[in-house]
Design a protein around this motif. Structure first.
Motif, PDB file in Angstrom:
ATOM      1  N   LEU A 117       0.929  -1.350  -0.750  1.00 29.99           N
ATOM      2  CA  LEU A 117       0.383   0.211   0.292  1.00 29.99           C
ATOM      3  C   LEU A 117       1.284   0.706  -0.215  1.00 29.99           C
ATOM      4  CD1 LEU A 117      -2.493   1.573  -0.019  1.00 29.99           C
ATOM      5  CD2 LEU A 117      -2.779   1.615   2.870  1.00 29.99           C
ATOM      6  N   VAL A 118       0.745   1.679  -0.793  1.00 29.69           N
ATOM      7  CA  VAL A 118       1.111   3.330  -1.661  1.00 29.69           C
ATOM      8  C   VAL A 118       0.685   4.082  -0.720  1.00 29.69           C
ATOM      9  CG1 VAL A 118       3.328   4.435  -3.113  1.00 29.69           C
ATOM     10  CG2 VAL A 118       3.049   2.979  -3.009  1.00 29.69           C
ATOM     11  N   VAL A 119       1.662   5.560   0.433  1.00 28.95           N
ATOM     12  CA  VAL A 119       0.372   6.469   0.368  1.00 28.95           C
ATOM     13  C   VAL A 119       1.176   7.993   0.037  1.00 28.95           C
ATOM     14  CG1 VAL A 119      -1.039   7.224   3.104  1.00 28.95           C
ATOM     15  CG2 VAL A 119      -0.591   5.129   2.287  1.00 28.95           C
ATOM     16  N   GLY A 120       0.280   8.241  -0.321  1.00 28.03           N
ATOM     17  CA  GLY A 120       0.908   9.650  -1.518  1.00 28.03           C
ATOM     18  C   GLY A 120       0.930   9.441  -3.163  1.00 28.03           C
ATOM     19  N   ALA A 121       0.398   9.825  -3.084  1.00 24.65           N
ATOM     20  CA  ALA A 121       0.564  10.231  -5.164  1.00 24.65           C
ATOM     21  C   ALA A 121       1.725  11.197  -5.447  1.00 24.65           C
ATOM     22  CB  ALA A 121      -0.455   9.777  -5.828  1.00 24.65           C
ATOM     23  N   ARG A 134      -1.367  -1.166  -4.303  1.00 22.04           N
ATOM     24  CA  ARG A 134      -2.601  -0.082  -4.431  1.00 22.04           C
ATOM     25  C   ARG A 134      -1.448   1.684  -3.674  1.00 22.04           C
ATOM     26  NH1 ARG A 134      -7.829  -1.163  -0.918  1.00 22.04           N
ATOM     27  NH2 ARG A 134      -9.020   1.103  -1.181  1.00 22.04           N
ATOM     28  N   ILE A 135      -1.969   2.352  -4.449  1.00 22.31           N
ATOM     29  CA  ILE A 135      -2.001   3.408  -4.266  1.00 22.31           C
ATOM     30  C   ILE A 135      -2.670   4.601  -4.249  1.00 22.31           C
ATOM     31  CG2 ILE A 135      -1.603   4.189  -6.497  1.00 22.31           C
ATOM     32  CD1 ILE A 135       0.515   5.859  -6.121  1.00 22.31           C
ATOM     33  N   VAL A 136      -3.342   5.151  -2.703  1.00 26.76           N
ATOM     34  CA  VAL A 136      -3.835   5.728  -2.724  1.00 26.76           C
ATOM     35  C   VAL A 136      -3.800   7.333  -2.028  1.00 26.76           C
ATOM     36  CG1 VAL A 136      -5.683   4.521  -1.468  1.00 26.76           C
ATOM     37  CG2 VAL A 136      -3.718   5.662  -0.315  1.00 26.76           C
ATOM     38  N   GLU A 137      -4.165   8.492  -2.112  1.00 21.13           N
ATOM     39  CA  GLU A 137      -3.883  10.081  -2.518  1.00 21.13           C
ATOM     40  C   GLU A 137      -5.006  10.947  -1.789  1.00 21.13           C
ATOM     41  OE1 GLU A 137      -3.054  13.156  -2.076  1.00 21.13           O
ATOM     42  OE2 GLU A 137      -0.779  12.284  -2.757  1.00 21.13           O
ATOM     43  N   ARG A 138      -5.231  11.524  -0.385  1.00 23.46           N
ATOM     44  CA  ARG A 138      -6.336  12.065   0.363  1.00 23.46           C
ATOM     45  C   ARG A 138      -6.053  13.515  -0.591  1.00 23.46           C
ATOM     46  NH1 ARG A 138      -4.876  17.206   2.742  1.00 23.46           N
ATOM     47  NH2 ARG A 138      -1.907  17.451   3.205  1.00 23.46           N
ATOM     48  N   ARG A 139      -6.093  13.964  -1.522  1.00 23.52           N
ATOM     49  CA  ARG A 139      -6.128  14.904  -2.246  1.00 23.52           C
ATOM     50  C   ARG A 139      -7.221  14.317  -3.840  1.00 23.52           C
ATOM     51  NH1 ARG A 139      -0.360  16.404  -1.566  1.00 23.52           N
ATOM     52  NH2 ARG A 139      -0.386  18.764   0.186  1.00 23.52           N
ATOM     53  N   PRO A 140      -8.232  15.164  -3.663  1.00 20.83           N
ATOM     54  CA  PRO A 140      -9.193  14.636  -5.119  1.00 20.83           C
ATOM     55  C   PRO A 140      -8.459  15.240  -5.816  1.00 20.83           C
ATOM     56  CG  PRO A 140     -10.204  17.023  -4.324  1.00 20.83           C
ATOM     57  CD  PRO A 140      -8.986  16.329  -2.627  1.00 20.83           C
ATOM     58  N   GLU A 141      -7.787  15.827  -6.310  1.00 21.14           N
ATOM     59  CA  GLU A 141      -7.189  16.342  -7.229  1.00 21.14           C
ATOM     60  C   GLU A 141      -5.372  16.031  -7.467  1.00 21.14           C
ATOM     61  OE1 GLU A 141      -8.401  16.743 -10.545  1.00 21.14           O
ATOM     62  OE2 GLU A 141     -10.899  16.634  -9.599  1.00 21.14           O
ATOM     63  N   ALA A 142      -4.422  16.874  -8.355  1.00 25.46           N
ATOM     64  CA  ALA A 142      -3.106  16.550  -8.009  1.00 25.46           C
ATOM     65  C   ALA A 142      -2.788  18.166  -7.371  1.00 25.46           C
ATOM     66  CB  ALA A 142      -2.291  16.005  -9.247  1.00 25.46           C
ATOM     67  N   PHE A 143      -1.837  17.736  -6.877  1.00 23.58           N
ATOM     68  CA  PHE A 143      -1.880  18.901  -6.125  1.00 23.58           C
ATOM     69  C   PHE A 143      -0.997  20.282  -7.211  1.00 23.58           C
ATOM     70  CE2 PHE A 143       1.682  22.326  -4.334  1.00 23.58           C
ATOM     71  CZ  PHE A 143       1.237  22.596  -3.551  1.00 23.58           C
ATOM     72  N   PRO A 182       5.155  12.343  -6.892  1.00 23.80           N
ATOM     73  CA  PRO A 182       6.895  11.579  -7.705  1.00 23.80           C
ATOM     74  C   PRO A 182       7.479  10.251  -6.949  1.00 23.80           C
ATOM     75  CG  PRO A 182       6.966  13.997  -7.479  1.00 23.80           C
ATOM     76  CD  PRO A 182       6.106  13.709  -7.151  1.00 23.80           C
ATOM     77  N   THR A 183       7.382  10.728  -5.589  1.00 24.70           N
ATOM     78  CA  THR A 183       8.105   9.410  -4.771  1.00 24.70           C
ATOM     79  C   THR A 183       7.252   8.854  -4.677  1.00 24.70           C
ATOM     80  OG1 THR A 183       9.062  11.148  -3.505  1.00 24.70           O
ATOM     81  CG2 THR A 183       8.848   8.352  -2.816  1.00 24.70           C
ATOM     82  N   GLY A 184       6.008   8.555  -4.200  1.00 17.11           N
ATOM     83  CA  GLY A 184       4.742   7.963  -4.583  1.00 17.11           C
ATOM     84  C   GLY A 184       4.495   6.709  -5.796  1.00 17.11           C
ATOM     85  N   LEU A 185       4.557   7.579  -7.039  1.00 19.03           N
ATOM     86  CA  LEU A 185       4.072   6.889  -8.065  1.00 19.03           C
ATOM     87  C   LEU A 185       5.268   6.292  -8.376  1.00 19.03           C
ATOM     88  CD1 LEU A 185       2.705  10.372  -9.788  1.00 19.03           C
ATOM     89  CD2 LEU A 185       1.709   8.357  -9.184  1.00 19.03           C
ATOM     90  N   THR A 186       6.462   6.985  -8.281  1.00 17.55           N
ATOM     91  CA  THR A 186       8.003   6.034  -8.811  1.00 17.55           C
ATOM     92  C   THR A 186       7.635   4.197  -8.326  1.00 17.55           C
ATOM     93  OG1 THR A 186       8.964   7.904  -9.130  1.00 17.55           O
ATOM     94  CG2 THR A 186      10.067   5.583  -9.066  1.00 17.55           C
ATOM     95  N   LEU A 187       7.682   4.846  -6.713  1.00 18.20           N
ATOM     96  CA  LEU A 187       7.656   3.686  -5.735  1.00 18.20           C
ATOM     97  C   LEU A 187       6.544   2.394  -6.200  1.00 18.20           C
ATOM     98  CD1 LEU A 187       8.382   3.450  -1.851  1.00 18.20           C
ATOM     99  CD2 LEU A 187       6.442   2.169  -2.760  1.00 18.20           C
ATOM    100  N   ALA A 188       5.107   2.732  -6.807  1.00 24.88           N
ATOM    101  CA  ALA A 188       4.629   1.880  -6.604  1.00 24.88           C
ATOM    102  C   ALA A 188       4.535   1.469  -8.416  1.00 24.88           C
ATOM    103  CB  ALA A 188       3.164   2.924  -6.946  1.00 24.88           C
ATOM    104  N   LEU A 189       5.279   2.547  -9.131  1.00 25.73           N
ATOM    105  CA  LEU A 189       5.529   1.346  -9.915  1.00 25.73           C
ATOM    106  C   LEU A 189       6.799   0.874 -10.397  1.00 25.73           C
ATOM    107  CD1 LEU A 189       5.379   2.145 -13.274  1.00 25.73           C
ATOM    108  CD2 LEU A 189       7.005   3.499 -13.448  1.00 25.73           C
ATOM    109  N   GLN A 190       7.721   0.996  -9.267  1.00 25.78           N
ATOM    110  CA  GLN A 190       8.932   0.196  -8.964  1.00 25.78           C
ATOM    111  C   GLN A 190       8.645  -1.211  -8.614  1.00 25.78           C
ATOM    112  OE1 GLN A 190      11.850   0.208 -10.387  1.00 25.78           O
ATOM    113  NE2 GLN A 190      13.266  -0.003  -8.484  1.00 25.78           N
ATOM    114  N   ALA A 191       8.113  -1.328  -7.399  1.00 23.79           N
ATOM    115  CA  ALA A 191       7.234  -2.332  -6.985  1.00 23.79           C
ATOM    116  C   ALA A 191       6.521  -3.633  -7.713  1.00 23.79           C
ATOM    117  CB  ALA A 191       6.491  -2.152  -5.680  1.00 23.79           C
ATOM    118  N   HIS A 192       5.824  -2.612  -8.599  1.00 25.60           N
ATOM    119  CA  HIS A 192       4.909  -3.422  -9.528  1.00 25.60           C
ATOM    120  C   HIS A 192       5.987  -4.033 -10.558  1.00 25.60           C
ATOM    121  CE1 HIS A 192       2.610  -4.108 -13.264  1.00 25.60           C
ATOM    122  NE2 HIS A 192       1.726  -4.005 -12.568  1.00 25.60           N
ATOM    123  N   GLU A 193       6.619  -3.021 -11.439  1.00 20.46           N
ATOM    124  CA  GLU A 193       7.601  -4.387 -11.679  1.00 20.46           C
ATOM    125  C   GLU A 193       8.633  -5.313 -11.665  1.00 20.46           C
ATOM    126  OE1 GLU A 193       7.906  -2.031 -15.543  1.00 20.46           O
ATOM    127  OE2 GLU A 193       5.772  -2.671 -15.183  1.00 20.46           O
TER     128      GLU A 193
END
Length: 529
Positions: free
Chosen positions: A8-12, A31-40, A14-25
């Motif tokens: 479970l990756v918390v935060g989307a 699973r990656i979640v982000e509390r903000r409804p839109e990108a900052f 650059p760090t969270g997106l990269t980690l999710a991609l690297q772990a998936h590969e």
């Protein structure tokens, strides 16, 4: 309670997106979640360093990033009455495919990484907040809240990429030491009109009150302004987050004080950003991990924030992917998995500490309002301005500066994952070193080594005369490549993050298998049915 994904990756960001991609590969269900409804928005980071591009290359996103970046940026440095011009140079960096700085908005980096995840069937769950977390020994229990309700999940690993106010760090009970800066950053997107200053590159003004930068990378107007000034700490904004807007008159005063004869015709957006330097006391507790701004936060000096987070994520992602395998660490079992997971903190925290010292020193020189740094910027720098072009002409000197800033010098020689077999492999990088790029021959037309290794997984590099490895010795995340222009009988194992993990002067199947088992990539511990 339902069984969840592996990571479970918390935060989307650059760090969270990269980690999710690297772990998936590397075999994990993510699973990656982000509390903000839109990108900052707007972006805060604006630069990618050469080493960051290197570690992202195996994930297949580098071409898209470079297509959105300015890889030949120009700049003018204003030192009192002197203007020093710096343009694209042929840096003396022959061991990397990216011998340049790349100006790119954080929003563009996030868009490319999110698209790569979506292509692999992983969507960012926006508007989903982590509200509670507990390390359960063999797994982590997390409570998620979204517009559809509250959900309780258990998963083997949780990665906190959720910024300085990290919920994961709080849930892990990990200390966070450092202090605020007495200086704040001012950000704005502005339009200076056609008069401007007749230059389409970056502008930098060093003065007694601090540094002022203008980049042609604004998102809501042509120019992004970044300035430093003394902070009164009165607005109460969270550290690293955009605070109250800055009046147009104050921004105009910043330009005038810097000596810039330009008028703001339109102010599209602005914010005050309080700054701090912090370092988590550890990057792992049990099944909970910290990366990026959740683990360390720096001043803006030398552009480390986004780059440091991405490099953390690439280091941690493959380890979580391999550790999530059904027999990770075999035959070492639980002990092997713990060594693999502990290596993240042992490798990345010392790097983060050294980076903190680098950015703190650079920020003192750039932005401190103390007597000495103010005198250096306002008096000493203009007097020394005529020598700056001479220094910039020393390609090797400039290249060494880029190596330090970009973290090309980082190594993990003291890591438990850095193993040297027998006999010693001479004339090669040591275990733990970054693998440099070079021209090699793998049986056909000579190619660049990093291009041949630009895919996920572990890469075993055999010298020309080395005995073949038995196919049964390694799993599906391991590739073998014979270098025909490298005489000898040795081998080198390269980790998914581009660091050498194992070397031997002659193939030692038992030694190699022990190392592959240690990192979870041996045949008995690779992947799922």
């Amino acid at each position: 309670m339902t069984e969840a994904v592996d990571v479970l990756v918390v935060g989307a960001g650059p760090t969270g997106l990269t980690l999710a991609l690297q772990a998936h590969e590397h075999g994990a269900h993510v699973r990656i979640v982000e509390r903000r409804p839109e990108a900052f928005r707007p972006s805060r980071a604006l630069i990618l360093h050469p080493r960051t591009l290197e570690v992202l290359r195996p994930l297949g996103v580098t071409d898209a990033l470079l297509g959105l970046a300015d890889t030949a940026p120009t700049a003018r440095l204003h030192l009192g009455p002197h203007v020093v011009r710096a343009g694209p140079a042929d840096l003396a960096l022959p061991d990397t495919a990216f011998p340049h700085l790349s100006l790119i908005r954080q929003m563009d980096v996030e868009r490319v990484l999110a698209a790569a995840l979506a292509d692999r069937g992983v969507e960012v769950e926006r508007g989903t907040e982590l509200v509670a977390l507990r390390d359960g020994g063999r797994g982590a229990d997390a409570v998620l809240r979204s517009g559809t309700g509250t959900e309780v999940i258990r998963c083997p690993f949780v990665a906190g990429c959720d910024g300085p106010d990290s919920t994961v760090r709080a849930g892990a009970g990990i200390g966070w030491h450092g202090r605020p800066y007495a200086v704040e950053a001012v950000l704005a997107d502005i339009d200076l009109g056609r008069e401007g200053f007749g230059h389409d590159g970056a502008e930098a003004f060093a003065g007694r009150q601090g540094l002022l930068l203008l980049f042609p990378l604004g998102e809501r107007a042509p120019w992004r302004l970044l300035a430093t000034r003394a902070s009164d700490g009165a607005h109460g904004a969270a550290f690293g987050q955009a605070g109250p807007a800055v009046p147009r008159a104050e921004l105009q005063r910043l330009l005038s004080d810097a000596g810039l004869d330009a008028r703001i015709e339109r102010l599209a957006w602005s914010a005050r950003v309080p700054l701090q330097y912090r370092l988590a006391r550890r990057f792992r507790r049990g099944r909970l991990f910290l990366a990026g701004d959740a683990a360390h936060t720096y001043s803006p000096a030398t552009g480390q924030g986004m780059n440091a987070g991405i490099q953390d994520a690439v280091n941690l992602g493959w380890k979580l992917g391999f550790a999530a395998g059904p027999s990770a660490g075999a035959p070492a079992g639980e002990v092997g998995t713990e060594v693999l997971l502990d290596s993240y903190d042992r490798e990345r925290r010392p790097v983060a500490y050294r980076r903190l010292l680098l950015t703190h020193a650079a920020f003192w020189a750039e932005a401190s309002t103390g007597r000495v740094p103010s005198w250096l910027r306002a008096v000493a720098a203009p007097r020394g301005a005529p020598a700056v072009p001479v220094l910039l002409d020393h390609r090797r000197l400039v290249a060494e500066g880029i190596r330090v800033i970009s973290q090309l010098r980082v190594h993990y020689r003291n890591s438990p994952l850095s193993v040297e077999g027998t006999p010693h492999l001479r004339g090669a990088p040591r275990p733990g070193d970054r693998l440099p790029d070079a021209t090699v021959s793998a049986g056909g037309t000579p190619q660049r080594l990093h291009a041949l290794l630009a895919r996920p997984g572990v890469h075993l590099l055999l010298q020309r005369d080395a005995d073949p490895l038995p196919d049964a010795s390694h799993g599906p995340h391991v590739d073998v490549l014979r270098l025909m222009n490298s005489p000898g009988r040795g081998l080198m194992a390269v980790r998914p993050d581009g660091h050498v993990g194992y070397t031997s002067g002659a193939p030692d199947a038992a030694g190699l298998n022990r190392w592959l088992a240690l990192i979870g990539a041996a045949a008995t511990s690779a992947g799922r049915p």
